[in-house]
Write a protein that holds these residues in place. Sequence first.
Motif, PDB file in Angstrom:
ATOM      1  N   LYS A  91       0.827  -1.221   0.000  1.00 15.84           N
ATOM      2  CA  LYS A  91       0.000   0.000   0.000  1.00 15.84           C
ATOM      3  C   LYS A  91       0.856   1.263   0.000  1.00 15.84           C
ATOM      4  N   GLU A  92       1.925   1.213   0.784  1.00 15.35           N
ATOM      5  CA  GLU A  92       2.800   2.373   0.854  1.00 15.35           C
ATOM      6  C   GLU A  92       4.242   1.900   0.792  1.00 15.35           C
ATOM      7  N   THR A  93       5.000   2.518  -0.090  1.00 15.52           N
ATOM      8  CA  THR A  93       6.418   2.201  -0.189  1.00 15.52           C
ATOM      9  C   THR A  93       7.209   3.491  -0.064  1.00 15.52           C
ATOM     10  N   SER A  94       8.004   3.560   0.952  1.00 10.85           N
ATOM     11  CA  SER A  94       8.811   4.768   1.172  1.00 10.85           C
ATOM     12  C   SER A  94       9.860   4.896   0.073  1.00 10.85           C
ATOM     13  N   PRO A  95       9.960   6.078  -0.547  1.00 15.03           N
ATOM     14  CA  PRO A  95      10.973   6.258  -1.596  1.00 15.03           C
ATOM     15  C   PRO A  95      12.385   6.007  -1.096  1.00 15.03           C
ATOM     16  N   GLU A  96      12.581   6.245   0.226  1.00 16.58           N
ATOM     17  CA  GLU A  96      13.926   6.038   0.770  1.00 16.58           C
ATOM     18  C   GLU A  96      14.207   4.564   1.058  1.00 16.58           C
ATOM     19  N   SER A  97      13.172   3.730   0.993  1.00 11.61           N
ATOM     20  CA  SER A  97      13.330   2.330   1.377  1.00 11.61           C
ATOM     21  C   SER A  97      13.832   1.510   0.199  1.00 11.61           C
ATOM     22  N   GLU A  98      15.080   1.089   0.277  1.00 10.57           N
ATOM     23  CA  GLU A  98      15.653   0.270  -0.798  1.00 10.57           C
ATOM     24  C   GLU A  98      14.908  -1.064  -0.890  1.00 10.57           C
ATOM     25  N   ASP A  99      14.563  -1.630   0.284  1.00 11.24           N
ATOM     26  CA  ASP A  99      13.852  -2.905   0.293  1.00 11.24           C
ATOM     27  C   ASP A  99      12.470  -2.750  -0.331  1.00 11.24           C
ATOM     28  N   GLY A 100      11.813  -1.625  -0.068  1.00  9.88           N
ATOM     29  CA  GLY A 100      10.495  -1.376  -0.645  1.00  9.88           C
ATOM     30  C   GLY A 100      10.542  -1.287  -2.150  1.00  9.88           C
ATOM     31  N   LEU A 101      11.611  -0.714  -2.693  1.00 10.94           N
ATOM     32  CA  LEU A 101      11.755  -0.614  -4.138  1.00 10.94           C
ATOM     33  C   LEU A 101      12.057  -1.979  -4.757  1.00 10.94           C
ATOM     34  N   LYS A 102      12.808  -2.791  -4.054  1.00  9.15           N
ATOM     35  CA  LYS A 102      13.189  -4.104  -4.569  1.00  9.15           C
ATOM     36  C   LYS A 102      12.083  -5.133  -4.397  1.00  9.15           C
ATOM     37  N   HIS A 103      11.304  -4.990  -3.342  1.00  6.29           N
ATOM     38  CA  HIS A 103      10.310  -6.008  -2.993  1.00  6.29           C
ATOM     39  C   HIS A 103       8.942  -5.380  -2.747  1.00  6.29           C
ATOM     40  N   PRO A 104       8.324  -4.819  -3.789  1.00  6.32           N
ATOM     41  CA  PRO A 104       7.056  -4.113  -3.589  1.00  6.32           C
ATOM     42  C   PRO A 104       5.831  -5.021  -3.576  1.00  6.32           C
ATOM     43  N   LEU A 105       5.992  -6.301  -3.927  1.00  5.42           N
ATOM     44  CA  LEU A 105       4.857  -7.229  -3.967  1.00  5.42           C
ATOM     45  C   LEU A 105       4.662  -7.896  -2.614  1.00  5.42           C
ATOM     46  N   ILE A 106       3.419  -7.982  -2.176  1.00  6.81           N
ATOM     47  CA  ILE A 106       3.099  -8.649  -0.911  1.00  6.81           C
ATOM     48  C   ILE A 106       2.264  -9.892  -1.210  1.00  6.81           C
ATOM     49  N   VAL A 107       2.728 -11.033  -0.717  1.00  5.92           N
ATOM     50  CA  VAL A 107       1.982 -12.286  -0.842  1.00  5.92           C
ATOM     51  C   VAL A 107       1.501 -12.677   0.545  1.00  5.92           C
ATOM     52  N   ARG A 108       0.167 -12.872   0.674  1.00  4.28           N
ATOM     53  CA  ARG A 108      -0.402 -13.220   1.986  1.00  4.28           C
ATOM     54  C   ARG A 108      -1.029 -14.605   1.939  1.00  4.28           C
ATOM     55  N   ASN A 109      -1.008 -15.264   3.090  1.00  2.00           N
ATOM     56  CA  ASN A 109      -1.683 -16.564   3.177  1.00  2.00           C
ATOM     57  C   ASN A 109      -2.930 -16.441   4.049  1.00  2.00           C
ATOM     58  N   LYS A 110      -3.651 -17.552   4.185  1.00  2.00           N
ATOM     59  CA  LYS A 110      -4.938 -17.486   4.885  1.00  2.00           C
ATOM     60  C   LYS A 110      -4.780 -17.300   6.392  1.00  2.00           C
ATOM     61  N   LYS A 111      -3.545 -17.446   6.897  1.00  2.00           N
ATOM     62  CA  LYS A 111      -3.305 -17.195   8.321  1.00  2.00           C
ATOM     63  C   LYS A 111      -2.930 -15.739   8.580  1.00  2.00           C
ATOM     64  N   GLY A 112      -2.859 -14.931   7.492  1.00  2.00           N
ATOM     65  CA  GLY A 112      -2.499 -13.529   7.655  1.00  2.00           C
ATOM     66  C   GLY A 112      -1.011 -13.267   7.584  1.00  2.00           C
ATOM     67  N   GLN A 113      -0.211 -14.323   7.404  1.00  2.00           N
ATOM     68  CA  GLN A 113       1.230 -14.124   7.258  1.00  2.00           C
ATOM     69  C   GLN A 113       1.527 -13.569   5.870  1.00  2.00           C
ATOM     70  N   GLU A 114       2.642 -12.877   5.721  1.00  2.00           N
ATOM     71  CA  GLU A 114       2.961 -12.298   4.423  1.00  2.00           C
ATOM     72  C   GLU A 114       4.460 -12.314   4.165  1.00  2.00           C
ATOM     73  N   ILE A 115       4.799 -12.289   2.888  1.00  2.00           N
ATOM     74  CA  ILE A 115       6.192 -12.144   2.468  1.00  2.00           C
ATOM     75  C   ILE A 115       6.251 -11.062   1.402  1.00  2.00           C
ATOM     76  N   SER A 116       7.391 -10.411   1.309  1.00  2.00           N
ATOM     77  CA  SER A 116       7.601  -9.357   0.309  1.00  2.00           C
ATOM     78  C   SER A 116       8.548  -9.871  -0.761  1.00  2.00           C
ATOM     79  N   CYS A 117       8.287  -9.480  -2.004  1.00  2.00           N
ATOM     80  CA  CYS A 117       9.155  -9.949  -3.086  1.00  2.00           C
ATOM     81  C   CYS A 117       9.141  -8.958  -4.243  1.00  2.00           C
ATOM     82  N   GLY A 118      10.091  -9.128  -5.123  1.00  2.00           N
ATOM     83  CA  GLY A 118      10.184  -8.275  -6.304  1.00  2.00           C
ATOM     84  C   GLY A 118       9.419  -8.842  -7.478  1.00  2.00           C
ATOM     85  N   HIS A 119       9.497 -10.161  -7.640  1.00  2.00           N
ATOM     86  CA  HIS A 119       8.796 -10.849  -8.728  1.00  2.00           C
ATOM     87  C   HIS A 119       8.272 -12.178  -8.195  1.00  2.00           C
ATOM     88  N   ILE A 120       7.281 -12.714  -8.890  1.00  2.00           N
ATOM     89  CA  ILE A 120       6.720 -14.008  -8.513  1.00  2.00           C
ATOM     90  C   ILE A 120       6.789 -14.946  -9.706  1.00  2.00           C
TER      91      ILE A 120
END
Length: 328
Positions: A91-120
């Motif tokens: 939803k929000e990616t800080s311009p200063e966040s290198e990780d946010g720029l590299k891994h803007p995709l969020i994958v969530r599971n049914k337990k509410g856990q999530e991982i961040s990634c650049g590509h899937i």
Amino acid sequence: KLIVAVEQDEIPRLKALYERGLQNNVPGLKLLGAKEIQEKEPFCRGLMALDSPHTGIVDYKQVAQSYARDFQEAGGTILTDFEVTSMEMAKETSPESEDGLKHPLIVRNKKGQEISCGHILACAGLHSDRLSQISGCSPEPRIVPFRGDYLVLKPEKSYLVRGNIYPVPNPRFPFLGVHFTPRMDGSVWLGPNAVLAFKREGYKLLDFSAGDFLDAVTYSGLWKLVLRNVSPGLGELYRAFSLSAQVRQLQKFIPEVTTNDVLRGPSGVRAQALDSDGNLVDDFVFDGGSGSVGSRILHVRNAPSPAATSSLAIAAVIADEAERRFQL
């Protein structure tokens, strides 16, 4: 591996298969007559066969475990029991966040856990169409699950089969037909048949999921496939319940096999990709989508047999496609 013609009308298809093999540089291919078949497989009977001496089998469980070790040693993490429910941009990616720029995709599971990634890169087999829909990509081709039941030769009868023995494929019918497969542990599997599974992971005869069943039977592509193959479909269903009927199919190749020589074995579920016209999708379908999410996803929608045995070669094709799409 021997691909064996037992009827005259199979011989032209066998010769066509031989020519295609030569065009694709398959090594060592040779057409054999009836006498030469028995030199290779003393108990096998046929009019003509295609001999592919470099065809092999693997223990794919060990292969997969080896891949897992390589992946983890390279710094990867393997998560199991992680049923994906959403894929979306953060939803929000800080311009200063290198990780946010590299891994803007969020994958969530049914337990509410999530991982961040650049590509899937999604290779989801029985659930590949659902995962594609979750990501906002196309639901086509749809997955319709077919269960295949195997028989196993009793150990004292394993001498009847030396190598892989396969029927000549018939492009008019949807599935390969029964074949003889020696395994790495010395056992010999016979089959499989092919019947609609009432659950996507329905490895047992009575496994049932209302959602999976409705998904299949409300899909127009399945009914078009069924109506084109009524007779062979009923035959497969009959053989699912009749041991003697399965053995009669096997006896076309090895007449010495009897119902006393076999035991009921394991089952598998084939993730059959099917289009809306009822056509089986027999090759890879690579797709993604548009927009911020779809452009970062590559779905491998169909990896038919021999996906396990040929996994390294297939991986190279997938890696090339990912590099091209994602400009890596």
